[in-house]
Design a protein around this motif. Sequence first.
Motif, short mmCIF file in Angstrom:
data_model
loop_
_atom_site.label_atom_id
_atom_site.label_comp_id
_atom_site.label_asym_id
_atom_site.label_seq_id
_atom_site.Cartn_x
_atom_site.Cartn_y
_atom_site.Cartn_z
N THR A 58 -7.30 -3.80 13.19
CA THR A 58 -7.89 -4.25 14.46
C THR A 58 -7.59 -5.72 14.73
O THR A 58 -8.31 -6.37 15.47
CB THR A 58 -9.41 -4.02 14.47
N ARG A 78 0.82 -1.21 0.00
CA ARG A 78 0.00 0.00 0.00
C ARG A 78 0.86 1.27 0.00
O ARG A 78 0.49 2.27 -0.62
CB ARG A 78 -0.94 -0.02 1.21
N THR A 87 -4.07 3.71 6.26
CA THR A 87 -4.21 4.34 4.93
C THR A 87 -3.91 5.83 5.04
O THR A 87 -3.20 6.39 4.20
CB THR A 87 -5.62 4.08 4.37
N MET A 116 -18.57 -2.13 5.50
CA MET A 116 -19.45 -1.69 6.57
C MET A 116 -20.53 -0.73 6.07
O MET A 116 -21.54 -0.53 6.73
CB MET A 116 -18.61 -0.99 7.64
N ASN A 120 -6.93 -5.62 1.29
CA ASN A 120 -6.03 -6.62 1.87
C ASN A 120 -6.81 -7.81 2.44
O ASN A 120 -6.26 -8.66 3.14
CB ASN A 120 -5.14 -6.00 2.96
N LYS A 164 -8.84 -7.95 4.73
CA LYS A 164 -8.79 -7.98 6.20
C LYS A 164 -9.26 -6.66 6.81
O LYS A 164 -9.15 -5.61 6.18
CB LYS A 164 -7.34 -8.17 6.67
N TRP A 165 -9.75 -6.75 8.03
CA TRP A 165 -9.83 -5.57 8.88
C TRP A 165 -8.45 -5.50 9.54
O TRP A 165 -8.24 -6.02 10.66
CB TRP A 165 -10.94 -5.74 9.91
N GLY A 166 -7.50 -4.95 8.79
CA GLY A 166 -6.10 -5.07 9.16
C GLY A 166 -5.75 -4.49 10.52
O GLY A 166 -5.14 -5.15 11.36
N GLY A 189 -10.94 1.36 2.25
CA GLY A 189 -10.44 0.04 2.66
C GLY A 189 -11.56 -0.97 2.50
O GLY A 189 -12.74 -0.61 2.60
N ASP A 190 -11.20 -2.22 2.25
CA ASP A 190 -12.24 -3.25 2.01
C ASP A 190 -13.18 -3.36 3.21
O ASP A 190 -14.41 -3.34 3.07
CB ASP A 190 -11.60 -4.61 1.68
N GLY A 191 -12.60 -3.44 4.42
CA GLY A 191 -13.44 -3.63 5.61
C GLY A 191 -14.35 -2.45 5.85
O GLY A 191 -15.52 -2.62 6.22
N ASN A 207 -9.01 6.68 4.00
CA ASN A 207 -9.61 5.86 5.06
C ASN A 207 -8.84 6.01 6.37
O ASN A 207 -7.65 6.33 6.37
CB ASN A 207 -9.59 4.39 4.60
N LEU A 208 -9.51 5.74 7.46
CA LEU A 208 -8.87 5.88 8.77
C LEU A 208 -7.69 4.91 8.94
O LEU A 208 -7.60 3.90 8.26
CB LEU A 208 -9.89 5.63 9.90
#
Length: 192
Positions: free
Chosen positions: A104, A3, A26, A75, A98, A100-102, A69-71, A22-23
């Motif tokens: 967390t 990334r 990122t 949501m 990725n 994943k919820w990377g 982000g994917d996660g 994204n938070l």
Amino acid sequence: MRRFEATQLVLRLAGESPIVSNLGPTSSELWHAGHRDRNFYNYGNMGLCSSIALGMAMGTDEQVISLDGDGSLLMNLGTVASIGREQPKNLTVIVWDNEKWGQTGGQTSHTATGTDLEQVAQSCSITRTKTVSDLEDLEAAITDALASSEGPNFIVAKIEDIGGSTSVAPVEPEQTLYRFRNTFVEPRQPGD
Ligand SMILES: Cc1ncc(C[n+]2csc(CCOP(=O)(O)OP(=O)(O)O)c2C)c(N)n1
Ligand SMILES: [Mg+2]
């Protein structure tokens, strides 16, 4: 594709375009790759990056880039439907996927188990979509998107499953808003 390198690429291609990020990592990686007043770093909120970018795109003629982000997008999939409904020509969403919820703990997201975000976008009437997994294809996809006046563009960028490669960026939400907003405001002239 990592990334951080992909973010450096986005910055190189973006010119002065606003970038909403994204938070978490990122935003931190964007700050480290190249802090600029037109980076709008999200802080704490999940699922609103592309919603904010959508609102921004509807309020300006400039190209707006969302680094989601994917996660987070999972949501709030409704934002993809809203982008499809509004059809902003000047919005490019890039999803760092990725699977994943990377940040967390790396819990597996739905994109690892069959959910295809590009197909989700297609089903929401977003026709200019791409899934890429290396820097060369990402560069081609972003170049094409930013040159087009026929957005919205939706790019799923598959990235390696590594944690944040940088330290946490010292961003404060209020300062982000103040800095960012001022880049859209005409400087006041003497006598105004
Ligand atoms: C409403 C809400 N729920 C949960 C969280 C906690 N949280 C922060 S980041 C994150 C994961 C984000 O995943 P993704 O968007 O894929 O980004 P990645 O961490 O993989 O870079 C979670 C669950 C939050 N900030 N807000
Ligand atoms: Mg993720």
